[in-house]
Motif scaffolding. Structure first.
Motif, PDB file in Angstrom:
ATOM      1  N   SER A  36      39.065  70.829  49.745  1.00 37.70           N
ATOM      2  CA  SER A  36      38.309  71.793  50.578  1.00 37.70           C
ATOM      3  C   SER A  36      38.202  70.859  51.947  1.00 37.70           C
ATOM      4  O   SER A  36      38.422  71.494  52.897  1.00 37.70           O
ATOM      5  CB  SER A  36      36.842  71.958  49.961  1.00 37.70           C
ATOM      6  OG  SER A  36      36.751  72.881  48.877  1.00 37.70           O
ATOM      7  N   ILE A  37      38.115  69.573  51.775  1.00 36.57           N
ATOM      8  CA  ILE A  37      38.216  69.001  53.240  1.00 36.57           C
ATOM      9  C   ILE A  37      39.779  68.981  53.777  1.00 36.57           C
ATOM     10  O   ILE A  37      39.613  69.153  55.200  1.00 36.57           O
ATOM     11  CB  ILE A  37      37.899  67.379  52.910  1.00 36.57           C
ATOM     12  CG1 ILE A  37      36.481  67.353  52.520  1.00 36.57           C
ATOM     13  CG2 ILE A  37      38.030  66.807  54.072  1.00 36.57           C
ATOM     14  CD1 ILE A  37      35.943  65.957  52.187  1.00 36.57           C
ATOM     15  N   LYS A  38      40.550  68.970  53.159  1.00 34.12           N
ATOM     16  CA  LYS A  38      42.005  69.031  53.680  1.00 34.12           C
ATOM     17  C   LYS A  38      42.156  70.387  54.087  1.00 34.12           C
ATOM     18  O   LYS A  38      42.589  70.411  55.502  1.00 34.12           O
ATOM     19  CB  LYS A  38      42.954  68.775  52.531  1.00 34.12           C
ATOM     20  CG  LYS A  38      44.623  69.198  52.470  1.00 34.12           C
ATOM     21  CD  LYS A  38      45.294  69.171  51.445  1.00 34.12           C
ATOM     22  CE  LYS A  38      46.791  69.504  51.585  1.00 34.12           C
ATOM     23  NZ  LYS A  38      47.301  69.644  50.258  1.00 34.12           N
ATOM     24  N   TYR A  39      42.047  71.332  53.609  1.00 32.46           N
ATOM     25  CA  TYR A  39      42.215  72.835  54.027  1.00 32.46           C
ATOM     26  C   TYR A  39      41.262  73.025  55.178  1.00 32.46           C
ATOM     27  O   TYR A  39      41.824  73.721  56.292  1.00 32.46           O
ATOM     28  CB  TYR A  39      42.016  73.838  53.002  1.00 32.46           C
ATOM     29  CG  TYR A  39      43.090  73.974  51.944  1.00 32.46           C
ATOM     30  CD1 TYR A  39      44.568  73.997  52.433  1.00 32.46           C
ATOM     31  CD2 TYR A  39      42.896  73.909  50.436  1.00 32.46           C
ATOM     32  CE1 TYR A  39      45.555  73.765  51.444  1.00 32.46           C
ATOM     33  CE2 TYR A  39      43.779  73.718  49.755  1.00 32.46           C
ATOM     34  CZ  TYR A  39      45.168  73.704  50.223  1.00 32.46           C
ATOM     35  OH  TYR A  39      46.241  73.860  49.126  1.00 32.46           O
ATOM     36  N   PHE A  40      40.136  72.596  55.141  1.00 32.16           N
ATOM     37  CA  PHE A  40      38.979  73.039  56.421  1.00 32.16           C
ATOM     38  C   PHE A  40      39.698  72.136  57.531  1.00 32.16           C
ATOM     39  O   PHE A  40      39.414  72.691  58.364  1.00 32.16           O
ATOM     40  CB  PHE A  40      37.890  72.190  55.927  1.00 32.16           C
ATOM     41  CG  PHE A  40      36.614  72.638  56.848  1.00 32.16           C
ATOM     42  CD1 PHE A  40      35.920  73.731  57.082  1.00 32.16           C
ATOM     43  CD2 PHE A  40      36.274  71.420  57.858  1.00 32.16           C
ATOM     44  CE1 PHE A  40      35.067  73.923  58.037  1.00 32.16           C
ATOM     45  CE2 PHE A  40      35.330  71.768  58.840  1.00 32.16           C
ATOM     46  CZ  PHE A  40      34.726  72.778  58.915  1.00 32.16           C
ATOM     47  N   SER A  41      39.900  70.957  57.457  1.00 28.41           N
ATOM     48  CA  SER A  41      40.452  70.240  58.517  1.00 28.41           C
ATOM     49  C   SER A  41      41.639  70.797  59.265  1.00 28.41           C
ATOM     50  O   SER A  41      41.658  70.942  60.385  1.00 28.41           O
ATOM     51  CB  SER A  41      40.911  68.703  58.006  1.00 28.41           C
ATOM     52  OG  SER A  41      39.837  68.105  57.656  1.00 28.41           O
ATOM     53  N   ALA A  42      42.557  71.251  58.426  1.00 26.09           N
ATOM     54  CA  ALA A  42      43.914  71.964  59.024  1.00 26.09           C
ATOM     55  C   ALA A  42      43.311  73.304  59.673  1.00 26.09           C
ATOM     56  O   ALA A  42      43.878  73.466  60.553  1.00 26.09           O
ATOM     57  CB  ALA A  42      44.712  72.346  57.865  1.00 26.09           C
ATOM     58  N   TYR A  43      42.402  73.950  59.015  1.00 28.79           N
ATOM     59  CA  TYR A  43      42.083  75.258  59.761  1.00 28.79           C
ATOM     60  C   TYR A  43      41.341  74.898  60.878  1.00 28.79           C
ATOM     61  O   TYR A  43      41.456  75.488  62.017  1.00 28.79           O
ATOM     62  CB  TYR A  43      40.936  75.984  58.682  1.00 28.79           C
ATOM     63  CG  TYR A  43      40.987  77.550  59.024  1.00 28.79           C
ATOM     64  CD1 TYR A  43      41.602  78.483  58.337  1.00 28.79           C
ATOM     65  CD2 TYR A  43      39.974  77.936  59.949  1.00 28.79           C
ATOM     66  CE1 TYR A  43      41.323  79.836  58.474  1.00 28.79           C
ATOM     67  CE2 TYR A  43      39.834  79.149  60.180  1.00 28.79           C
ATOM     68  CZ  TYR A  43      40.412  80.109  59.629  1.00 28.79           C
ATOM     69  OH  TYR A  43      40.299  81.414  59.954  1.00 28.79           O
ATOM     70  N   ALA A  44      40.365  74.057  61.041  1.00 32.76           N
ATOM     71  CA  ALA A  44      39.628  73.791  62.200  1.00 32.76           C
ATOM     72  C   ALA A  44      40.498  73.343  63.200  1.00 32.76           C
ATOM     73  O   ALA A  44      40.524  73.749  64.385  1.00 32.76           O
ATOM     74  CB  ALA A  44      38.466  72.852  61.837  1.00 32.76           C
TER      75      ALA A  44
END
Length: 247
Positions: free
Chosen positions: A231-239
């Motif tokens: 979740s942190i990985k995808y959230f960081s990429a998305y943000a």
């Protein structure tokens, strides 16, 4: 090849008239337009009601309580009689050949979920820029960056059945794309030309981006139920991608 077009609305104004006209002007005419009024707090204008009443392709559904965009869109999906399910919000617009091009593309390539490029316009209709997604997107691609504009999306219920949006306040469209792609499908798009116009609100784009980050996190944890580290990985990429986008 009936297409069911889902349009949720709440206290609609003249922009809904513009949206309806952009549907009426489609070169592909085998459609029904389902407008779901989400228990508006004021009546529709006489002009809008007349347009709806005179068009036999429009089905107006008035909900008895306010449930939000996801509930209204899902009601439209439930009522839909078409093979293809398309979405158009009450202030967005379509290119006249939008349905013709996408339906032919989907039928010719057996596509479950299709999308296109689209223009971003302000409240007065001025074009601010164009969003051009990749020509193909997988489940993982959408987790990293949802580049499918809801106003451009069409899915084929003959291939995947009726699929509904998660009942969340924002990002419910992304939740729907993830549901479909989790089945093993790849979304494909017509990206050579914009087929819709997405209208941004009065607040700044930067403010909007920051406001939706909480809802984005909820997609990963509550809807997709991903573990913390992914979740942190995808959230960081998305943000990162979202904050860098100019339009």
């Amino acid at each position: 090849m009936l297409v069911s077009i889902i349009t949720p609305c709440f206290n609609p104004d003249e922009k809904l008239i513009e949206s309806i006209v952009s549907v009426q002007n489609q070169s592909f005419q085998d459609y029904e337009h389902i407008i779901v009024d989400d228990f508006s707090s004021k009546p529709m204008s006489a002009e809008l009601l007349k347009i709806i009443e005179l068009d036999p392709k429009i089905r107006l559904i008035t909900r008895s309580w306010n449930g939000g965009a996801a509930v209204s869109r899902n009601r439209g999906i439930q009522e839909a009689r078409g093979r293809f399910i398309a979405f158009l919000d009450s202030d967005d617009l379509w290119h006249p050949k939008k349905l013709e091009l996408q339906v032919a593309f989907m039928e010719g390539n057996n596509i479950a979920l299709c999308y296109s490029s689209y223009e971003v316009i302000d409240s007065r209709g001025k074009v601010l820029g164009t969003r051009t997604p990749p020509s193909e997107m997988t489940y993982t691609d959408i987790l990293k960056s949802n580049q499918i504009g809801c106003l451009t999306a069409i899915y084929d219920s003959r291939i995947i059945g009726k699929v509904y949006m998660p009942n969340i306040s924002k990002r419910q469209d992304m939740g729907l794309w993830l549901k479909i792609l989790r089945m093993g499908h790849v979304a494909r798009g017509i990206v050579s030309q914009p087929l819709g116009r997405y209208r941004v609100g009065h607040t700044s784009l930067s403010s909007n981006k920051l406001n939706v980050l909480g809802y984005q996190w909820a997609i990963y944890r509550r809807v997709e139920k991903l573990p913390l580290l992914p979740s942190i990985k995808y959230f960081s990429a998305y943000a990162w991608k979202g904050l860098r986008r100019k339009v």
